[in-house]
Design an enzyme around this catalytic site. Structure first.
Site, PDB file in Angstrom:
ATOM      1  N   ALA A 129       0.855  -1.186   0.000  1.00 36.56           N
ATOM      2  CA  ALA A 129       0.000   0.000   0.000  1.00 36.56           C
ATOM      3  C   ALA A 129       0.892   1.237   0.000  1.00 36.56           C
ATOM      4  O   ALA A 129       2.026   1.197   0.496  1.00 36.56           O
ATOM      5  CB  ALA A 129      -0.888  -0.010   1.237  1.00 36.56           C
TER       6      ALA A 129
ATOM      7  N   GLY B 159       0.455  -5.136   0.624  1.00 35.27           N
ATOM      8  CA  GLY B 159      -0.641  -5.212  -0.343  1.00 35.27           C
ATOM      9  C   GLY B 159      -0.208  -5.821  -1.677  1.00 35.27           C
ATOM     10  O   GLY B 159      -1.034  -6.389  -2.396  1.00 35.27           O
TER      11      GLY B 159
ATOM     12  N   GLU C  29      -0.422  -9.439  -1.148  1.00 45.57           N
ATOM     13  CA  GLU C  29      -1.852  -9.766  -1.035  1.00 45.57           C
ATOM     14  C   GLU C  29      -2.531  -9.775  -2.410  1.00 45.57           C
ATOM     15  O   GLU C  29      -3.391 -10.604  -2.688  1.00 45.57           O
ATOM     16  CB  GLU C  29      -2.522  -8.765  -0.091  1.00 45.57           C
ATOM     17  CG  GLU C  29      -2.049  -8.956   1.348  1.00 45.57           C
ATOM     18  CD  GLU C  29      -2.486  -7.833   2.274  1.00 45.57           C
ATOM     19  OE1 GLU C  29      -2.237  -6.654   1.947  1.00 45.57           O
ATOM     20  OE2 GLU C  29      -3.082  -8.136   3.317  1.00 45.57           O
TER      21      GLU C  29
ATOM     22  N   GLU D 256       3.779  -5.292   7.287  1.00 46.04           N
ATOM     23  CA  GLU D 256       2.918  -4.244   7.872  1.00 46.04           C
ATOM     24  C   GLU D 256       3.199  -3.976   9.342  1.00 46.04           C
ATOM     25  O   GLU D 256       3.115  -2.843   9.804  1.00 46.04           O
ATOM     26  CB  GLU D 256       1.435  -4.618   7.696  1.00 46.04           C
ATOM     27  CG  GLU D 256       0.919  -4.522   6.271  1.00 46.04           C
ATOM     28  CD  GLU D 256       1.066  -5.820   5.500  1.00 46.04           C
ATOM     29  OE1 GLU D 256       1.866  -6.691   5.898  1.00 46.04           O
ATOM     30  OE2 GLU D 256       0.376  -5.956   4.473  1.00 46.04           O
TER      31      GLU D 256
HETATM   32  N1  CAA Z   1       4.592   3.299  -0.434  1.00 48.43           N
HETATM   33  C1  CAA Z   1       5.055   4.474  -0.883  1.00 48.43           C
HETATM   34  N2  CAA Z   1       6.286   4.641  -1.397  1.00 48.43           N
HETATM   35  C2  CAA Z   1       7.099   3.577  -1.429  1.00 48.43           C
HETATM   36  C3  CAA Z   1       6.684   2.308  -0.981  1.00 48.43           C
HETATM   37  C4  CAA Z   1       5.365   2.188  -0.458  1.00 48.43           C
HETATM   38  N3  CAA Z   1       4.864   1.009  -0.037  1.00 48.43           N
HETATM   39  N4  CAA Z   1       7.713   1.437  -1.139  1.00 48.43           N
HETATM   40  C5  CAA Z   1       8.723   2.141  -1.683  1.00 48.43           C
HETATM   41  N5  CAA Z   1       8.365   3.425  -1.861  1.00 48.43           N
HETATM   42  C6  CAA Z   1       9.152   4.515  -2.430  1.00 48.43           C
HETATM   43  C7  CAA Z   1      10.259   4.966  -1.480  1.00 48.43           C
HETATM   44  O1  CAA Z   1       9.760   5.889  -0.550  1.00 48.43           O
HETATM   45  C8  CAA Z   1      11.256   5.577  -2.455  1.00 48.43           C
HETATM   46  O2  CAA Z   1      10.798   6.840  -2.809  1.00 48.43           O
HETATM   47  P1  CAA Z   1      11.892   8.081  -2.978  1.00 48.43           P
HETATM   48  O3  CAA Z   1      12.746   7.660  -4.144  1.00 48.43           O
HETATM   49  O4  CAA Z   1      11.033   9.273  -3.261  1.00 48.43           O
HETATM   50  O5  CAA Z   1      12.652   8.132  -1.690  1.00 48.43           O
HETATM   51  C9  CAA Z   1      11.118   4.689  -3.688  1.00 48.43           C
HETATM   52  O6  CAA Z   1       9.854   4.032  -3.575  1.00 48.43           O
HETATM   53  C10 CAA Z   1      12.205   3.615  -3.780  1.00 48.43           C
HETATM   54  O7  CAA Z   1      12.184   2.880  -2.571  1.00 48.43           O
HETATM   55  P2  CAA Z   1      13.503   2.678  -1.657  1.00 48.43           P
HETATM   56  O8  CAA Z   1      14.475   3.800  -1.850  1.00 48.43           O
HETATM   57  O9  CAA Z   1      13.050   2.420  -0.250  1.00 48.43           O
HETATM   58  O10 CAA Z   1      14.109   1.360  -2.305  1.00 48.43           O
HETATM   59  P3  CAA Z   1      15.042   0.261  -1.612  1.00 48.43           P
HETATM   60  O11 CAA Z   1      15.508  -0.633  -2.708  1.00 48.43           O
HETATM   61  O12 CAA Z   1      16.048   0.898  -0.728  1.00 48.43           O
HETATM   62  O13 CAA Z   1      14.021  -0.575  -0.657  1.00 48.43           O
HETATM   63  C11 CAA Z   1      11.999  -1.760  -0.137  1.00 48.43           C
HETATM   64  C12 CAA Z   1      12.999  -1.350  -1.230  1.00 48.43           C
HETATM   65  C13 CAA Z   1      12.652  -2.745   0.839  1.00 48.43           C
HETATM   66  C14 CAA Z   1      10.818  -2.437  -0.855  1.00 48.43           C
HETATM   67  C15 CAA Z   1      11.523  -0.492   0.627  1.00 48.43           C
HETATM   68  O14 CAA Z   1      11.120   0.492  -0.323  1.00 48.43           O
HETATM   69  C16 CAA Z   1      10.354  -0.741   1.549  1.00 48.43           C
HETATM   70  O15 CAA Z   1      10.543  -1.269   2.643  1.00 48.43           O
HETATM   71  N6  CAA Z   1       9.134  -0.338   1.127  1.00 48.43           N
HETATM   72  C17 CAA Z   1       7.941  -0.467   1.967  1.00 48.43           C
HETATM   73  C18 CAA Z   1       7.435  -1.893   2.022  1.00 48.43           C
HETATM   74  C19 CAA Z   1       6.247  -1.992   2.958  1.00 48.43           C
HETATM   75  O16 CAA Z   1       6.328  -1.721   4.156  1.00 48.43           O
HETATM   76  N7  CAA Z   1       5.100  -2.421   2.403  1.00 48.43           N
HETATM   77  C20 CAA Z   1       3.865  -2.595   3.168  1.00 48.43           C
HETATM   78  C21 CAA Z   1       3.003  -1.374   3.045  1.00 48.43           C
HETATM   79  S1  CAA Z   1       1.581  -1.444   4.110  1.00 48.43           S
HETATM   80  C22 CAA Z   1       0.453  -2.393   3.294  1.00 48.43           C
HETATM   81  O17 CAA Z   1       0.710  -2.921   2.236  1.00 48.43           O
HETATM   82  C23 CAA Z   1      -0.896  -2.524   3.990  1.00 48.43           C
HETATM   83  C24 CAA Z   1      -1.806  -3.504   3.371  1.00 48.43           C
HETATM   84  O18 CAA Z   1      -1.836  -4.654   3.754  1.00 48.43           O
HETATM   85  C25 CAA Z   1      -2.768  -3.106   2.338  1.00 48.43           C
END
Ligand code: CAA
Length: 267
Positions: A73, A118, A121, A141
């Site tokens: 998400a 998500g 999922e 999450e």
């Molecule tokens: N939402 C919004 N932006 C996101 C994102 C997300 N889920 N995942 C990555 N991005 C963005 C980052 O903020 C970054 O943006 P900027 O370039 O503007 O800084 C860009 O995408 C690239 O990401 P990273 O620099 O973090 O890339 P990385 O290779 O260093 O790391 C990653 C990759 C491990 C996937 C890391 O991005 C990460 O941990 N992302 C979040 C994953 C997460 O927590 N997902 C669960 C979300 S909650 C959910 O999904 C609820 C549900 O059940 C519906």
């Protein structure tokens, strides 16, 4: 590439139909294809179009770029939402996953990179998951102080068992494609270069079979898993009866006996 839904232009999704296959590509690569509400709205419109188009027999869902299927998400959108707004948006996301799961046509998640939260999922709502060697899976999450909200607490234990599902959900650990394969989260792991061609080959194999048999098999498995075995068997018998009264059954059995290839019409 472009939109094929009349009157609408997708901002976050590439949508193309080629022959019997529809290709849906999550297209926010700068944020690793994070799923905001607009993406879910566009997925709903595209999958409804696929469902209603008899010429389309299967779908490949993948992510743009080489890094992510979907990294979950959209965290920036989520960070400002109230509890009530989050409950509403999660219900909408769940409805989209149910649309995909019960589309009546096979949907292959071609997982080309991160499938987190998500994203994982969404992949789990698909009929089959094919992972590139570089794909990574997880439900992180809890690291954000929340929990899965697009079906993860329900579909993950059904796919891989309660113990492994709880371990992934509670730890937030991110696992490799090989580990996802070992625990049954994905059907196959393939080299990245073969991800789409292997997905197409699977759909082409399914598409050579009777469409009614395919549709009702998906229904029987999905509805059967919701209840008891005896309820599931009743659903199976009813759907088997519908298939057995179809023109496709006449064609399939006649073709077998005449030693020729069947020509199914989905009737
Ligand atoms: N939402 C919004 N932006 C996101 C994102 C997300 N889920 N995942 C990555 N991005 C963005 C980052 O903020 C970054 O943006 P900027 O370039 O503007 O800084 C860009 O995408 C690239 O990401 P990273 O620099 O973090 O890339 P990385 O290779 O260093 O790391 C990653 C990759 C491990 C996937 C890391 O991005 C990460 O941990 N992302 C979040 C994953 C997460 O927590 N997902 C669960 C979300 S909650 C959910 O999904 C609820 C549900 O059940 C519906």
């Amino acid at each position: 590439m472009g939109t094929a839904v009349a009157g609408s232009t997708f901002q976050n999704l590439l949508y193309e139909k080629k022959g019997a296959i529809a290709y849906l590509i999550l297209n926010r690569p700068k944020v690793l294809n994070a799923l905001n509400q607009a993406v879910f709205a566009e997925l709903k419109a595209a999958f409804e179009d696929v469902r209603d188009d008899a010429a389309v027999r299967g779908v490949i869902l993948t992510g743009s770029g080489d890094k992510a299927f979907a990294a979950g998400a959209d965290i920036s959108e989520m960070s400002t939402s109230t509890g009530v707004q989050a409950e509403e948006s999660t219900r909408h996301a769940q409805a989209v996953t149910e649309l995909i799961e019960n589309l009546g046509k096979p949907v292959i998640a071609a997982v080309n990179g991160f499938a987190l939260g998500g994203g994982c999922e969404l992949a789990m709502a698909c009929t089959i998951r094919i992972a590139a060697e570089t794909a990574k899976f997880g439900q992180p999450e809890v690291k954000l102080g929340i929990m899965p909200g697009a079906g993860g607490t329900q579909r993950l234990p059904r796919l891989i068992g309660k113990g492994r599902a709880l371990q992934l959900i509670l730890s937030g650990e991110i696992i490799s494609a090989q580990e996802a394969y070992r625990i049954g989260l994905v059907n196959e792991v393939v080299p990245s270069a073969n991800l789409i061609s292997r997905s197409e080959a699977i759909l082409n194999q399914i598409n050579s079979n009777g469409p009614l048999g395919v549709k009702y098999s998906i229904d029987a498995v999905n509805k059967g898993l919701d209840g008891s075995v005896s309820e599931g068997l009743l659903i199976e018998a009813s759907l088997f009866g519908i298939c057995a009264g179809s023109e496709d059954k006449k064609e399939g059995t006649s073709a077998f006996l005449a030693k020729r290839a069947p020509n199914f019409q989905g009737r």
